[in-house]
Design a protein around this motif. Sequence first.
Motif, PDB file in Angstrom:
ATOM      1  N   GLY A 172       3.495   2.943  10.008  1.00  8.90           N
ATOM      2  CA  GLY A 172       3.844   3.692  11.353  1.00  8.90           C
ATOM      3  C   GLY A 172       3.330   3.160  12.566  1.00  8.90           C
ATOM      4  O   GLY A 172       2.231   2.612  12.577  1.00  8.90           O
ATOM      5  N   ASN A 216      11.027   0.050   4.640  1.00  6.87           N
ATOM      6  CA  ASN A 216       9.462   0.794   5.166  1.00  6.87           C
ATOM      7  C   ASN A 216       8.776  -0.026   5.512  1.00  6.87           C
ATOM      8  O   ASN A 216       8.802  -1.142   5.317  1.00  6.87           O
ATOM      9  CB  ASN A 216       8.985   1.216   3.526  1.00  6.87           C
ATOM     10  N   LEU A 260      -2.215   8.481   6.464  1.00  8.48           N
ATOM     11  CA  LEU A 260      -2.574   9.646   6.736  1.00  8.48           C
ATOM     12  C   LEU A 260      -4.116   9.757   7.018  1.00  8.48           C
ATOM     13  O   LEU A 260      -4.667  10.726   8.016  1.00  8.48           O
ATOM     14  CB  LEU A 260      -2.525  10.588   5.321  1.00  8.48           C
ATOM     15  N   ALA A 273       2.947  15.013   5.122  1.00  9.90           N
ATOM     16  CA  ALA A 273       1.718  14.612   4.936  1.00  9.90           C
ATOM     17  C   ALA A 273       1.499  13.771   3.609  1.00  9.90           C
ATOM     18  O   ALA A 273       1.380  14.894   2.553  1.00  9.90           O
ATOM     19  CB  ALA A 273       0.378  15.506   5.273  1.00  9.90           C
ATOM     20  N   THR A 274       1.217  12.688   3.556  1.00 10.36           N
ATOM     21  CA  THR A 274       1.000  12.070   1.942  1.00 10.36           C
ATOM     22  C   THR A 274      -0.087  11.148   2.066  1.00 10.36           C
ATOM     23  O   THR A 274      -0.468  10.436   2.866  1.00 10.36           O
ATOM     24  CB  THR A 274       2.375  11.149   1.912  1.00 10.36           C
ATOM     25  N   GLN A 309       9.797  -3.633  15.027  1.00 10.59           N
ATOM     26  CA  GLN A 309       9.257  -3.333  13.633  1.00 10.59           C
ATOM     27  C   GLN A 309      10.221  -2.566  12.594  1.00 10.59           C
ATOM     28  O   GLN A 309      10.075  -2.438  11.525  1.00 10.59           O
ATOM     29  CB  GLN A 309       7.645  -2.933  13.598  1.00 10.59           C
ATOM     30  N   HIS A 310      10.653  -1.605  13.253  1.00 11.30           N
ATOM     31  CA  HIS A 310      11.637  -0.603  12.533  1.00 11.30           C
ATOM     32  C   HIS A 310      13.128  -0.835  12.500  1.00 11.30           C
ATOM     33  O   HIS A 310      13.627  -1.142  11.596  1.00 11.30           O
ATOM     34  CB  HIS A 310      11.043   0.825  12.936  1.00 11.30           C
ATOM     35  N   SER A 347       5.473  -7.608   2.234  1.00 14.82           N
ATOM     36  CA  SER A 347       4.543  -7.075   3.260  1.00 14.82           C
ATOM     37  C   SER A 347       3.894  -8.387   3.908  1.00 14.82           C
ATOM     38  O   SER A 347       4.443  -9.536   3.505  1.00 14.82           O
ATOM     39  CB  SER A 347       3.548  -6.185   2.726  1.00 14.82           C
ATOM     40  N   ARG A 348       2.901  -8.085   4.747  1.00 15.24           N
ATOM     41  CA  ARG A 348       2.124  -9.288   5.460  1.00 15.24           C
ATOM     42  C   ARG A 348       0.954  -9.794   4.443  1.00 15.24           C
ATOM     43  O   ARG A 348       0.567 -10.730   4.765  1.00 15.24           O
ATOM     44  CB  ARG A 348       1.485  -9.150   6.565  1.00 15.24           C
ATOM     45  N   MET A 382       7.283  -7.993   9.578  1.00 14.89           N
ATOM     46  CA  MET A 382       8.589  -7.117  10.072  1.00 14.89           C
ATOM     47  C   MET A 382       8.560  -7.115  11.693  1.00 14.89           C
ATOM     48  O   MET A 382       9.354  -6.475  12.210  1.00 14.89           O
ATOM     49  CB  MET A 382       8.477  -5.835   9.347  1.00 14.89           C
ATOM     50  N   GLU A 383       7.379  -7.616  12.451  1.00 16.83           N
ATOM     51  CA  GLU A 383       7.293  -7.707  13.778  1.00 16.83           C
ATOM     52  C   GLU A 383       7.949  -8.933  14.203  1.00 16.83           C
ATOM     53  O   GLU A 383       7.985  -9.087  15.500  1.00 16.83           O
ATOM     54  CB  GLU A 383       5.891  -7.267  14.189  1.00 16.83           C
ATOM     55  N   ALA A 386       6.086 -11.424   4.447  1.00 17.05           N
ATOM     56  CA  ALA A 386       6.804 -11.467   5.942  1.00 17.05           C
ATOM     57  C   ALA A 386       6.102 -10.429   6.921  1.00 17.05           C
ATOM     58  O   ALA A 386       5.730  -9.541   6.283  1.00 17.05           O
ATOM     59  CB  ALA A 386       8.353 -11.258   5.783  1.00 17.05           C
ATOM     60  N   LYS A 416       0.835  -1.290  -0.040  1.00 16.45           N
ATOM     61  CA  LYS A 416      -0.102   0.072  -0.129  1.00 16.45           C
ATOM     62  C   LYS A 416       0.913   1.193   0.078  1.00 16.45           C
ATOM     63  O   LYS A 416       1.913   1.136   0.381  1.00 16.45           O
ATOM     64  CB  LYS A 416      -0.843   0.119   1.346  1.00 16.45           C
ATOM     65  N   GLY A 417       0.187   2.340  -0.155  1.00 21.80           N
ATOM     66  CA  GLY A 417       0.803   3.706   0.066  1.00 21.80           C
ATOM     67  C   GLY A 417       1.992   3.982  -0.448  1.00 21.80           C
ATOM     68  O   GLY A 417       2.335   3.734  -1.784  1.00 21.80           O
ATOM     69  N   ILE A 418       3.253   4.487   0.324  1.00 20.46           N
ATOM     70  CA  ILE A 418       4.110   4.996  -0.175  1.00 20.46           C
ATOM     71  C   ILE A 418       5.196   3.835  -0.839  1.00 20.46           C
ATOM     72  O   ILE A 418       5.628   3.880  -1.806  1.00 20.46           O
ATOM     73  CB  ILE A 418       4.894   5.709   0.914  1.00 20.46           C
TER      74      ILE A 418
HETATM   75  N1  LIG Z   1       1.278   9.052   4.691  1.00 24.81           N
HETATM   76  C1  LIG Z   1       2.152   9.874   5.499  1.00 24.81           C
HETATM   77  O1  LIG Z   1       1.393  10.967   5.438  1.00 24.81           O
HETATM   78  C2  LIG Z   1       3.272   9.793   5.973  1.00 24.81           C
HETATM   79  C3  LIG Z   1       4.059  10.725   6.622  1.00 24.81           C
HETATM   80  C4  LIG Z   1       5.190  10.748   7.088  1.00 24.81           C
HETATM   81  C5  LIG Z   1       5.877   9.383   7.417  1.00 24.81           C
HETATM   82  N2  LIG Z   1       5.069   8.234   6.980  1.00 24.81           N
HETATM   83  C6  LIG Z   1       5.712   7.007   7.198  1.00 24.81           C
HETATM   84  O2  LIG Z   1       5.965   6.614   5.972  1.00 24.81           O
HETATM   85  C7  LIG Z   1       5.832   5.113   6.134  1.00 24.81           C
HETATM   86  C8  LIG Z   1       4.835   4.488   5.176  1.00 24.81           C
HETATM   87  O3  LIG Z   1       3.674   5.164   5.097  1.00 24.81           O
HETATM   88  P1  LIG Z   1       2.425   4.892   4.391  1.00 24.81           P
HETATM   89  O4  LIG Z   1       1.666   6.353   4.527  1.00 24.81           O
HETATM   90  O5  LIG Z   1       2.763   4.402   3.070  1.00 24.81           O
HETATM   91  O6  LIG Z   1       1.517   3.876   5.233  1.00 24.81           O
HETATM   92  P2  LIG Z   1       0.546   2.800   5.099  1.00 24.81           P
HETATM   93  O7  LIG Z   1      -0.283   3.274   3.828  1.00 24.81           O
HETATM   94  O8  LIG Z   1       0.030   2.333   6.246  1.00 24.81           O
HETATM   95  O9  LIG Z   1       1.226   1.411   4.313  1.00 24.81           O
HETATM   96  C9  LIG Z   1       2.077   0.683   5.296  1.00 24.81           C
HETATM   97  C10 LIG Z   1       2.821  -0.506   4.634  1.00 24.81           C
HETATM   98  O10 LIG Z   1       3.733  -1.162   5.497  1.00 24.81           O
HETATM   99  C11 LIG Z   1       3.120  -2.324   5.527  1.00 24.81           C
HETATM  100  N3  LIG Z   1       3.299  -3.228   6.979  1.00 24.81           N
HETATM  101  C12 LIG Z   1       2.840  -2.641   7.883  1.00 24.81           C
HETATM  102  N4  LIG Z   1       3.029  -3.318   9.174  1.00 24.81           N
HETATM  103  C13 LIG Z   1       3.820  -4.338   8.609  1.00 24.81           C
HETATM  104  C14 LIG Z   1       4.695  -5.428   9.198  1.00 24.81           C
HETATM  105  N5  LIG Z   1       4.573  -5.829  10.349  1.00 24.81           N
HETATM  106  N6  LIG Z   1       5.237  -6.220   8.202  1.00 24.81           N
HETATM  107  C15 LIG Z   1       5.445  -5.884   6.954  1.00 24.81           C
HETATM  108  N7  LIG Z   1       4.814  -5.000   6.532  1.00 24.81           N
HETATM  109  C16 LIG Z   1       3.952  -4.107   7.296  1.00 24.81           C
HETATM  110  C17 LIG Z   1       1.485  -2.603   4.943  1.00 24.81           C
HETATM  111  O11 LIG Z   1       1.393  -3.805   4.557  1.00 24.81           O
HETATM  112  P3  LIG Z   1       0.797  -4.929   5.159  1.00 24.81           P
HETATM  113  O12 LIG Z   1      -0.519  -4.488   5.932  1.00 24.81           O
HETATM  114  O13 LIG Z   1       0.272  -5.689   3.661  1.00 24.81           O
HETATM  115  O14 LIG Z   1       1.612  -5.875   5.877  1.00 24.81           O
HETATM  116  C18 LIG Z   1       1.757  -1.369   4.155  1.00 24.81           C
HETATM  117  O15 LIG Z   1       2.246  -2.143   2.998  1.00 24.81           O
HETATM  118  C19 LIG Z   1       5.320   4.761   7.495  1.00 24.81           C
HETATM  119  O16 LIG Z   1       6.359   4.608   8.439  1.00 24.81           O
HETATM  120  C20 LIG Z   1       4.686   6.137   7.819  1.00 24.81           C
HETATM  121  O17 LIG Z   1       4.577   6.341   9.274  1.00 24.81           O
HETATM  122  C21 LIG Z   1       4.186   8.410   6.194  1.00 24.81           C
END
Ligand SMILES: NC(=O)c1ccc[n+]([C@@H]2O[C@H](COP(=O)([O-])OP(=O)(O)OC[C@H]3O[C@@H](n4cnc5c(N)ncnc54)[C@H](OP(=O)(O)O)[C@@H]3O)[C@@H](O)[C@H]2O)c1
Length: 262
Positions: free
Chosen positions: A95, A92, A195, A189-190, A115-116, A39-40, A67-68, A65, A18-20
């Motif tokens: 959050g 990545n 978000l 903010a993305t 996780q990180h 991802s999971r 990541m936790e 996989a 998803k997402g970024i």
């Molecule tokens: N969006 C924003 O505004 C923003 C701003 C600043 C920083 N960030 C940071 O940038 C990163 C990506 O953000 P995003 O907005 O793209 O988030 P997102 O839309 O919530 O996507 C998160 C991704 O991480 C995967 N993921 C979550 N937990 C996981 C795990 N335990 N093991 C493996 N994969 C896992 C999810 O896939 P599955 O659920 O399929 O595992 C998903 O593909 C995050 O750290 C976020 O905090 C985002």
Amino acid sequence: MIPINLQNRNALVCGASKGIGKACAIRLAQAGASVCILSRNAVLLEELLHQLPRTQYQNHQVLIANMEDPNDLDKKMHHLVLNHPIHILINNTGGPAAGQAHLAKVEEFELAFKQHLIANQIITSHAIQGMKDANYGRIINIISTSVKQPIDNLGVSNTIRGAVANWAKTLANELAAFHITVNNILPGATRTERLESIIQKEQLLHHKTQQEIEQLLLAAIPMKRFAEPEEIANAVAFLASPLAAYITGINVPVDGGRTKSL
Ligand SMILES: NC(=O)c1ccc[n+]([C@@H]2O[C@H](COP(=O)([O-])OP(=O)(O)OC[C@H]3O[C@@H](n4cnc5c(N)ncnc54)[C@H](OP(=O)(O)O)[C@@H]3O)[C@@H](O)[C@H]2O)c1
């Protein structure tokens, strides 16, 4: 314009369903890389696998996989790199939950650390030999602008981002001699599910509508709009490319000017 060419490079994109992360996987594949998406969620990853461009005889693959789970991650990374050396690694993941640091439970910090930072360390340690052998390595960590300026009500996230940023700077110093660069992308903010969930939490906390919260967030962004995930991915693709060979150990905000410091 000089094109970004990642032909004959293997990338691993974590948090790619998803997402970024998803936008990064698509962008790196557009540039010619063979991409492994992690991802999971098997269903979302299989869907994405079929969407990834394959114009340069690319060999994309899925790695399911969590990541936790450090032990599982370690085993899966061990198997992956046996047949698929990694040249470009995008660290990545999701959050940490919103909330104030002084109210967070110890378990929340432990989970975020696992996780990180721990997951990044495991994945990176398996990827480094392939980068050394290829004389080409790019490690790019998706973290947050909170590295420069803590964000209210993201206490655990602010904390873990600082740890990852310092880990990355240390690695950059250690690995530069092997033509491996290590940099951090700090998204503002993305528009992603992350978000949306932050906006929902803020609505509840401040008893405001979604539109009111969005207006407050936008007021702090000089460009007066949220980023699209593809805009973060474009910066990642540049850092992943030969064009960025002399850039290492830095934080790159992609935030429409929101961060107040340099
Ligand atoms: N969006 C924003 O505004 C923003 C701003 C600043 C920083 N960030 C940071 O940038 C990163 C990506 O953000 P995003 O907005 O793209 O988030 P997102 O839309 O919530 O996507 C998160 C991704 O991480 C995967 N993921 C979550 N937990 C996981 C795990 N335990 N093991 C493996 N994969 C896992 C999810 O896939 P599955 O659920 O399929 O595992 C998903 O593909 C995050 O750290 C976020 O905090 C985002």
